[in-house]
Design a protein around this motif. Sequence first.
Motif, PDB file in Angstrom:
ATOM      1  N   ASP A 537       0.619  -0.890   0.042  1.00  0.00           N
ATOM      2  CA  ASP A 537       0.108   0.219  -0.138  1.00  0.00           C
ATOM      3  C   ASP A 537       1.165   0.802  -0.267  1.00  0.00           C
ATOM      4  N   LEU A 538       0.347   2.227  -0.219  1.00  0.00           N
ATOM      5  CA  LEU A 538       1.031   3.394   0.154  1.00  0.00           C
ATOM      6  C   LEU A 538       1.277   3.908   1.084  1.00  0.00           C
ATOM      7  N   ASP A 539       1.580   3.498   2.225  1.00  0.00           N
ATOM      8  CA  ASP A 539       1.994   3.962   3.399  1.00  0.00           C
ATOM      9  C   ASP A 539       2.929   2.604   3.644  1.00  0.00           C
ATOM     10  N   LYS A 540       3.400   2.749   5.453  1.00  0.00           N
ATOM     11  CA  LYS A 540       3.564   1.744   5.854  1.00  0.00           C
ATOM     12  C   LYS A 540       3.312  -0.173   5.691  1.00  0.00           C
ATOM     13  N   TYR A 541       2.573   0.409   4.942  1.00  0.00           N
ATOM     14  CA  TYR A 541       2.532  -1.585   4.358  1.00  0.00           C
ATOM     15  C   TYR A 541       2.776  -1.894   3.708  1.00  0.00           C
ATOM     16  N   GLU A 542       4.211  -1.420   2.543  1.00  0.00           N
ATOM     17  CA  GLU A 542       5.145  -2.291   1.900  1.00  0.00           C
ATOM     18  C   GLU A 542       5.584  -2.452   2.901  1.00  0.00           C
ATOM     19  N   GLY A 543       6.279  -3.495   2.113  1.00  0.00           N
ATOM     20  CA  GLY A 543       7.027  -4.480   2.679  1.00  0.00           C
ATOM     21  C   GLY A 543       7.066  -4.904   3.789  1.00  0.00           C
ATOM     22  N   ARG A 544       7.693  -5.462   5.569  1.00  0.00           N
ATOM     23  CA  ARG A 544       7.894  -6.634   5.554  1.00  0.00           C
ATOM     24  C   ARG A 544       6.396  -6.397   7.042  1.00  0.00           C
ATOM     25  N   TYR A 545       6.210  -5.286   7.136  1.00  0.00           N
ATOM     26  CA  TYR A 545       4.855  -4.795   7.644  1.00  0.00           C
ATOM     27  C   TYR A 545       3.835  -5.645   7.413  1.00  0.00           C
ATOM     28  N   GLY A 546       3.344  -5.232   6.029  1.00  0.00           N
ATOM     29  CA  GLY A 546       2.364  -5.781   5.729  1.00  0.00           C
ATOM     30  C   GLY A 546       2.445  -7.264   5.267  1.00  0.00           C
ATOM     31  N   VAL A 547       3.437  -7.852   5.162  1.00  0.00           N
ATOM     32  CA  VAL A 547       3.632  -9.689   5.435  1.00  0.00           C
ATOM     33  C   VAL A 547       3.639 -10.159   6.895  1.00  0.00           C
ATOM     34  N   GLU A 548       3.623  -8.959   7.358  1.00  0.00           N
ATOM     35  CA  GLU A 548       3.691  -9.620   8.908  1.00  0.00           C
ATOM     36  C   GLU A 548       1.914  -9.639   9.231  1.00  0.00           C
ATOM     37  N   ASP A 549       1.462  -8.688   8.594  1.00  0.00           N
ATOM     38  CA  ASP A 549      -0.417  -8.376   9.168  1.00  0.00           C
ATOM     39  C   ASP A 549      -0.933  -9.074   8.353  1.00  0.00           C
ATOM     40  N   THR A 550      -0.550  -9.742   6.737  1.00  0.00           N
ATOM     41  CA  THR A 550      -1.456 -10.926   5.708  1.00  0.00           C
ATOM     42  C   THR A 550      -1.050 -12.128   6.854  1.00  0.00           C
ATOM     43  N   ARG A 551      -0.031 -12.143   7.587  1.00  0.00           N
ATOM     44  CA  ARG A 551       0.799 -13.394   7.885  1.00  0.00           C
ATOM     45  C   ARG A 551      -0.360 -13.255   9.445  1.00  0.00           C
ATOM     46  N   GLN A 552      -0.670 -12.662  10.106  1.00  0.00           N
ATOM     47  CA  GLN A 552      -1.466 -12.906  11.444  1.00  0.00           C
ATOM     48  C   GLN A 552      -2.406 -12.842  11.178  1.00  0.00           C
ATOM     49  N   ALA A 553      -3.219 -12.327   9.521  1.00  0.00           N
ATOM     50  CA  ALA A 553      -4.519 -12.389   9.798  1.00  0.00           C
ATOM     51  C   ALA A 553      -4.945 -14.039   9.127  1.00  0.00           C
ATOM     52  N   VAL A 554      -3.848 -14.701   8.146  1.00  0.00           N
ATOM     53  CA  VAL A 554      -3.948 -16.050   8.311  1.00  0.00           C
ATOM     54  C   VAL A 554      -4.609 -16.739   9.765  1.00  0.00           C
ATOM     55  N   ARG A 555      -3.573 -16.310  10.137  1.00  0.00           N
ATOM     56  CA  ARG A 555      -3.291 -17.123  11.536  1.00  0.00           C
ATOM     57  C   ARG A 555      -4.665 -17.418  12.107  1.00  0.00           C
ATOM     58  N   GLU A 556      -5.469 -15.979  12.002  1.00  0.00           N
ATOM     59  CA  GLU A 556      -7.382 -15.298  12.904  1.00  0.00           C
ATOM     60  C   GLU A 556      -7.549 -16.467  11.741  1.00  0.00           C
ATOM     61  N   ALA A 557      -7.479 -16.711  10.946  1.00  0.00           N
ATOM     62  CA  ALA A 557      -8.893 -17.276   9.966  1.00  0.00           C
ATOM     63  C   ALA A 557      -8.283 -18.643  10.020  1.00  0.00           C
ATOM     64  N   ARG A 558      -6.779 -19.335  10.694  1.00  0.00           N
ATOM     65  CA  ARG A 558      -7.578 -20.919  10.895  1.00  0.00           C
ATOM     66  C   ARG A 558      -7.756 -21.028  11.914  1.00  0.00           C
ATOM     67  N   ASN A 559      -7.434 -19.891  12.922  1.00  0.00           N
ATOM     68  CA  ASN A 559      -7.359 -20.511  14.339  1.00  0.00           C
ATOM     69  C   ASN A 559      -8.824 -20.851  14.792  1.00  0.00           C
ATOM     70  N   SER A 560      -9.627 -20.019  13.669  1.00  0.00           N
ATOM     71  CA  SER A 560     -11.363 -19.499  14.190  1.00  0.00           C
ATOM     72  C   SER A 560     -11.759 -20.852  12.834  1.00  0.00           C
ATOM     73  N   GLY A 561     -11.385 -21.742  12.610  1.00  0.00           N
ATOM     74  CA  GLY A 561     -12.174 -23.211  11.891  1.00  0.00           C
ATOM     75  C   GLY A 561     -11.940 -22.433  10.058  1.00  0.00           C
ATOM     76  N   ILE A 562     -11.370 -21.621   9.673  1.00  0.00           N
ATOM     77  CA  ILE A 562     -11.775 -21.433   8.130  1.00  0.00           C
ATOM     78  C   ILE A 562     -10.107 -21.798   7.271  1.00  0.00           C
ATOM     79  N   GLN A 563     -10.199 -21.922   6.171  1.00  0.00           N
ATOM     80  CA  GLN A 563      -9.737 -22.919   5.323  1.00  0.00           C
ATOM     81  C   GLN A 563      -9.162 -21.232   4.664  1.00  0.00           C
ATOM     82  N   PRO A 564      -7.995 -20.823   4.923  1.00  0.00           N
ATOM     83  CA  PRO A 564      -7.652 -19.469   4.097  1.00  0.00           C
ATOM     84  C   PRO A 564      -6.602 -20.771   2.931  1.00  0.00           C
TER      85      PRO A 564
END
Length: 609
Positions: A537-564
């Motif tokens: 994204d245009l802000d700090k989301y570019e680079g490692r920040y965005g990668v780590e946030d996406t990874r955390q969101a995937v982990r949250e989805a899996r923990n609730s029983g969703i298959q990403p």
Amino acid sequence: MEEKIGELWHRLITRLAQDRYPEAAVRLTDLNHTLGILFRAFGGDGGLRVEAAGATEHNARRGMLQRIAGSATKTELAWRDEHALRLPEVIDLFPQGSLNRDLYFWLAALAACDRGESRPWLEKNQQLSKLALERYPGMQARYRRLRNAHLAQRPDPETLKQDEAQQEEAIRRALIDPGTVARLPVASHAPWPVPLWLHPSPPGLVHGSDTPDQENESGGESKAVNDGRSRRGERTEMADGDGGLITIRMENILSWGEFAKVDRGAEENEDLDQAMEAAEQMEQFSVTRDGKSVASKLKFDLDLPSEACDDEIVQEGMLLPEWDWKHQVMQEAHCRIMTLQTGDAPAIELPVHLTKTAKQLRAQFQQLMPARVWLHGQADGSEIDMEAYLRFSAERKSGHLATGDNLYRDLRTGARDLSCLLMADLSLSTDSWIDNHHRVIDVIRDSLYLFAESLSATGDRFGLYGFSSRKRDPVRVHQIKAFDESYSAKSRGKIQAIKPGYYTRMGAAIRYAHQLLNKQPAQRRLLLLLSDGKPNDLDKYEGRYGVEDTRQAVREARNSGIQPFCVTIDEKGNDYLPYLFGSGGYVVIHKPQELPRKLPLLYARLTRE
């Protein structure tokens, strides 16, 4: 004649001073993928990418020929930072190519043991070497060969001054037996570089924002300098005046490139190619903010659709959290979601070029429908349930009170307890061309058509959405088909109406899909993410920040029983998707033209398992 003689003299001295072996050189580009796998297998941070390190000055004492030739002032050493594992672009230190190759492997093992602790250079590299040799016994023979070859190249302590000799002896002991040297003696010169160790003082990287809230407001396409090398950076104040060039001595003109304005956010230089060439030659960047309004900001704002021309807003104001990996905290209510849908999309038939494929896929997917089964003990049905009737008759004859409410059976079609949400990346990159006939957005559109045609044949509940973002507010989510809508010609019209958007705030899109799927009553919930690149994204989301946030969101989805599961056409997807979705949570489609047909078949495989 003088110029010719000078050129010959320079070549001769440079060749005599040469201490490298270019004929045995090994390049990082040849081992990049292997080193990335090896680094992660050794336990290194999976979020780091492998990149080339820039050369830095070492300030060690040089030989007479090197001083005459003006060579050997810089060296390429390895280090790691929060974004990447940085290794030399080329290694030609040894006359054997196998040794140069082994040095890459050793540096990857050494960096995998580094957890970022701040310790003195000598102590840190000894501890890392000792730890790497203990953890990975297979590296011990490699290290011994590298150590012996490097010790033969280092300066002879007997030829050095006393203080420098003591320093060199300490480094030699540390290489031979890591962990036995407590401190590095002080000398008049810096020690000769140790390519088997990590950098003593890695170059600092300068980022575009001072604070998380100071976001880049420019939306223009920036032509960034990216030659794979890292450079030193410093932050400075904006110079006063109009920035003009005033010289008294003509030789000062040779240094103008060190002060060229290379504006990442504005791109208002008249000659961008000249500015890029100057930037590529710089070893150190000075970065500042001038706070001036630029034309590119106004241009981006004009490109935003007006309210009258934009899609209809279905829901506005939903706030979602975002993961700040640097501080290891969840920022609550950080992203604002705006859900939209195309209001004036006309109902259309399936495009002609897809009809044959759609027919074949529907026939295949109809086989996924559950078989028809007999339901026994029904209040009504097509036939008498003989078992229920015999049981009813026996109970009556034995004098028991029996009711004849459930004496029928019926043949009905079963149902798969499954819900699937497909979230398509509609960022600006989808406007690029795959070949001379198709854009990425065209391929995504055809994929949505065939995916919906296939799933409508199974009766599975599914939803179709797209997303793009312009910083954290707003994240635009386009509702193409909701779960409670039936797939129809109107749905196809909405698919036809999708168009490239802005940027890819992937974590917010996954969290939004997570909330939608949690509302579905199905026991099994599948989230398919269709993308063509990394989170950015245009802000700090570019680079490692965005990668780590996406990874955390995937982990949250899996923990609730969703298959990403991620489906990408990004050729570099294998470099970062294992870290985001796991080794079995993604697939890379190397030929984007095949995506429309492969996506439904991939869904069939995922839901059959």
